[in-house]
Design a protein around this motif. Sequence first.
Motif, PDB file in Angstrom:
ATOM      1  N   MET A 119      44.389  43.439  21.229  1.00  0.00           N
ATOM      2  CA  MET A 119      44.427  42.678  22.465  1.00  0.00           C
ATOM      3  C   MET A 119      43.011  42.233  22.827  1.00  0.00           C
ATOM      4  N   ALA A 120      42.856  41.005  23.253  1.00  0.00           N
ATOM      5  CA  ALA A 120      41.540  40.473  23.604  1.00  0.00           C
ATOM      6  C   ALA A 120      40.999  41.195  24.836  1.00  0.00           C
ATOM      7  N   ASN A 121      39.678  41.302  24.894  1.00  0.00           N
ATOM      8  CA  ASN A 121      39.038  41.919  26.057  1.00  0.00           C
ATOM      9  C   ASN A 121      39.330  41.116  27.317  1.00  0.00           C
ATOM     10  N   LYS A 122      39.526  41.826  28.415  1.00  0.00           N
ATOM     11  CA  LYS A 122      39.831  41.184  29.685  1.00  0.00           C
ATOM     12  C   LYS A 122      38.676  41.342  30.662  1.00  0.00           C
ATOM     13  N   HIS A 123      38.519  40.344  31.511  1.00  0.00           N
ATOM     14  CA  HIS A 123      37.579  40.461  32.625  1.00  0.00           C
ATOM     15  C   HIS A 123      38.232  41.287  33.725  1.00  0.00           C
ATOM     16  N   ILE A 124      37.604  42.369  34.135  1.00  0.00           N
ATOM     17  CA  ILE A 124      38.097  43.180  35.249  1.00  0.00           C
ATOM     18  C   ILE A 124      36.917  43.568  36.132  1.00  0.00           C
ATOM     19  N   THR A 125      37.227  43.913  37.382  1.00  0.00           N
ATOM     20  CA  THR A 125      36.219  44.408  38.322  1.00  0.00           C
ATOM     21  C   THR A 125      36.632  45.792  38.788  1.00  0.00           C
ATOM     22  N   ILE A 126      35.727  46.756  38.680  1.00  0.00           N
ATOM     23  CA  ILE A 126      36.014  48.120  39.140  1.00  0.00           C
ATOM     24  C   ILE A 126      34.863  48.604  40.022  1.00  0.00           C
ATOM     25  N   PHE A 127      35.150  49.626  40.825  1.00  0.00           N
ATOM     26  CA  PHE A 127      34.123  50.246  41.672  1.00  0.00           C
ATOM     27  C   PHE A 127      33.808  51.632  41.115  1.00  0.00           C
ATOM     28  N   HIS A 128      32.559  51.843  40.802  1.00  0.00           N
ATOM     29  CA  HIS A 128      32.066  53.138  40.341  1.00  0.00           C
ATOM     30  C   HIS A 128      31.513  53.859  41.567  1.00  0.00           C
ATOM     31  N   GLY A 129      32.316  54.748  42.160  1.00  0.00           N
ATOM     32  CA  GLY A 129      31.928  55.412  43.400  1.00  0.00           C
ATOM     33  C   GLY A 129      32.565  54.724  44.608  1.00  0.00           C
ATOM     34  N   PRO A 130      32.364  55.259  45.849  1.00  0.00           N
ATOM     35  CA  PRO A 130      31.425  56.330  46.172  1.00  0.00           C
ATOM     36  C   PRO A 130      31.888  57.741  45.816  1.00  0.00           C
ATOM     37  N   GLN A 131      33.203  57.987  45.721  1.00  0.00           N
ATOM     38  CA  GLN A 131      33.675  59.331  45.373  1.00  0.00           C
ATOM     39  C   GLN A 131      33.751  59.442  43.852  1.00  0.00           C
ATOM     40  N   HIS A 132      32.650  59.809  43.244  1.00  0.00           N
ATOM     41  CA  HIS A 132      32.581  59.886  41.788  1.00  0.00           C
ATOM     42  C   HIS A 132      31.492  60.883  41.422  1.00  0.00           C
ATOM     43  N   GLN A 182      29.052  42.912  32.740  1.00  0.00           N
ATOM     44  CA  GLN A 182      28.534  41.555  32.876  1.00  0.00           C
ATOM     45  C   GLN A 182      27.684  41.387  34.130  1.00  0.00           C
ATOM     46  N   LYS A 183      28.037  42.147  35.167  1.00  0.00           N
ATOM     47  CA  LYS A 183      27.310  42.064  36.434  1.00  0.00           C
ATOM     48  C   LYS A 183      27.500  43.374  37.193  1.00  0.00           C
ATOM     49  N   ALA A 184      26.445  43.807  37.882  1.00  0.00           N
ATOM     50  CA  ALA A 184      26.518  45.034  38.684  1.00  0.00           C
ATOM     51  C   ALA A 184      25.972  44.756  40.080  1.00  0.00           C
ATOM     52  N   THR A 185      26.719  45.196  41.095  1.00  0.00           N
ATOM     53  CA  THR A 185      26.300  44.997  42.486  1.00  0.00           C
ATOM     54  C   THR A 185      26.339  46.339  43.205  1.00  0.00           C
ATOM     55  N   THR A 186      25.198  46.747  43.747  1.00  0.00           N
ATOM     56  CA  THR A 186      25.095  48.033  44.435  1.00  0.00           C
ATOM     57  C   THR A 186      25.522  47.910  45.890  1.00  0.00           C
ATOM     58  N   HIS A 187      26.362  48.844  46.340  1.00  0.00           N
ATOM     59  CA  HIS A 187      26.780  48.912  47.747  1.00  0.00           C
ATOM     60  C   HIS A 187      26.381  50.281  48.296  1.00  0.00           C
ATOM     61  N   VAL A 188      25.668  50.294  49.407  1.00  0.00           N
ATOM     62  CA  VAL A 188      25.276  51.553  50.035  1.00  0.00           C
ATOM     63  C   VAL A 188      25.800  51.562  51.473  1.00  0.00           C
ATOM     64  N   GLY A 189      25.505  52.644  52.204  1.00  0.00           N
ATOM     65  CA  GLY A 189      25.915  52.707  53.601  1.00  0.00           C
ATOM     66  C   GLY A 189      27.149  53.541  53.838  1.00  0.00           C
ATOM     67  N   TYR A 190      27.557  54.341  52.831  1.00  0.00           N
ATOM     68  CA  TYR A 190      28.733  55.195  53.008  1.00  0.00           C
ATOM     69  C   TYR A 190      28.389  56.535  53.661  1.00  0.00           C
ATOM     70  N   LEU A 208      31.310  46.764  39.450  1.00  0.00           N
ATOM     71  CA  LEU A 208      31.051  46.385  38.064  1.00  0.00           C
ATOM     72  C   LEU A 208      32.028  45.306  37.603  1.00  0.00           C
ATOM     73  N   ASP A 209      31.487  44.199  37.137  1.00  0.00           N
ATOM     74  CA  ASP A 209      32.292  43.167  36.478  1.00  0.00           C
ATOM     75  C   ASP A 209      32.217  43.420  34.982  1.00  0.00           C
ATOM     76  N   LEU A 210      33.381  43.675  34.370  1.00  0.00           N
ATOM     77  CA  LEU A 210      33.429  44.086  32.975  1.00  0.00           C
ATOM     78  C   LEU A 210      34.135  43.063  32.101  1.00  0.00           C
ATOM     79  N   LEU A 211      33.663  42.953  30.878  1.00  0.00           N
ATOM     80  CA  LEU A 211      34.399  42.278  29.813  1.00  0.00           C
ATOM     81  C   LEU A 211      34.676  43.352  28.781  1.00  0.00           C
ATOM     82  N   GLY A 212      35.910  43.826  28.744  1.00  0.00           N
ATOM     83  CA  GLY A 212      36.192  45.030  27.983  1.00  0.00           C
ATOM     84  C   GLY A 212      35.502  46.200  28.655  1.00  0.00           C
ATOM     85  N   GLU A 213      34.594  46.873  27.939  1.00  0.00           N
ATOM     86  CA  GLU A 213      33.810  47.958  28.531  1.00  0.00           C
ATOM     87  C   GLU A 213      32.338  47.595  28.663  1.00  0.00           C
ATOM     88  N   THR A 214      32.008  46.330  28.474  1.00  0.00           N
ATOM     89  CA  THR A 214      30.623  45.869  28.593  1.00  0.00           C
ATOM     90  C   THR A 214      30.406  45.242  29.967  1.00  0.00           C
TER      91      THR A 214
END
Length: 367
Positions: A1-14, A33-41, A25-31
């Motif tokens: 199956m071809a790699n899919k673009h997905i967006t997941i959140f790593h945290g805050p409960q991790h 593509q873009k990371a955006t940090t969110h703080v303030g929890y 995290l914006d992913l293509l498969g497990e690589t």
Amino acid sequence: MANKHITIFHGPQHPGITGNMSIELDLLGETIQKATTHVGYLHRGFEKLVERRTVIQAFTIVCRICVPEPDPNEVNFAMAVEALAGIEVSSRAQYIRVMMLELSRLAAQMLWMAGQSGSIGLYAVGQWAIADRDLILDLFEELTGGRVYHMYVYPGGVRRDLPEGFLARVEKVLVHLKKRLKLYDDIFIYNASFRQRAVGVGVVDADEAVRNGYVGQVLRACGIKADVRKDAPYLVYDELAFDIPVEHTGDVYARALVRRAEMDQSIRILEQVIDKMPEGEIMAKLPAHRKFKLPKDDTWVKVESARGEFAYYMAGDGSEKIRRMQVRGPSLVHAFTLLEDLLVGAELSDVALIMNSLGICPPEIER
């Protein structure tokens, strides 16, 4: 199956997050593509909370700015107030402050070791490291009444003197840690699994580090020997002998080697503090709480935390309150500029590994 673009959140409960924060995290498969940090929890807004209290009330707040390592905040706050108010601190109080800072550094590095080892599945190391860190927290509890937040370093000195036999108990913990650190070297630092996962991962270039204001192990792992304790000595660090460890490859493994070597240097400093601890007063005479006023002036002070240069700007306006306070720690540039760049092109499994190598305290960003 071809790699899919997905967006997941790593945290805050991790378990792989260095505090209450989240990385989108914006992913293509497990690589990545873009990371955006969110703080303030977690708790936030410390600078404005301080400005709405008297000087003495405010000193209890700043330790919350970095939970794993509160003492550099206490020392910075006290030194800023002392610089503005012209308060002289005794030699004994300065030595005790150095003791607190280096014990705090060791405790923070043990917590790093627990998180960094856990990020690659070496969970036994994490359990050992937390248990050994507790021995340092026992010392903090005996001296200050608190295991994590101490509210001990007070403008003018420290809040109470050392209990009888305390330095001997510190020395006993240091002897234990020196033996244990050799085991950590065998099962973690020189572990083939860790080397394979960490070498060549999360590489930072020396020119980039200087240009973007990176500090601490990030800077020293690039071969740049920078440490506030040597470059702009404070307290009694200029009376103590210690080295500044450096590496040159700038990757996760180099940062780990620097941190591990710094633990030896902290023990070396603490052994000298025990030998040289002078007698004398621990607190300068201060005005009554409600009469304590800061002159109309400003100052900039800094210390070397376990994660790098940590600075405070403070301004007074002649009243009993602080007109302006600003905190400049490692986390802002490390969590945004650096982490978001390093994660692009990395694998999902390396997120916690890279992040733990940078030393990030989220409340320090949302201060």
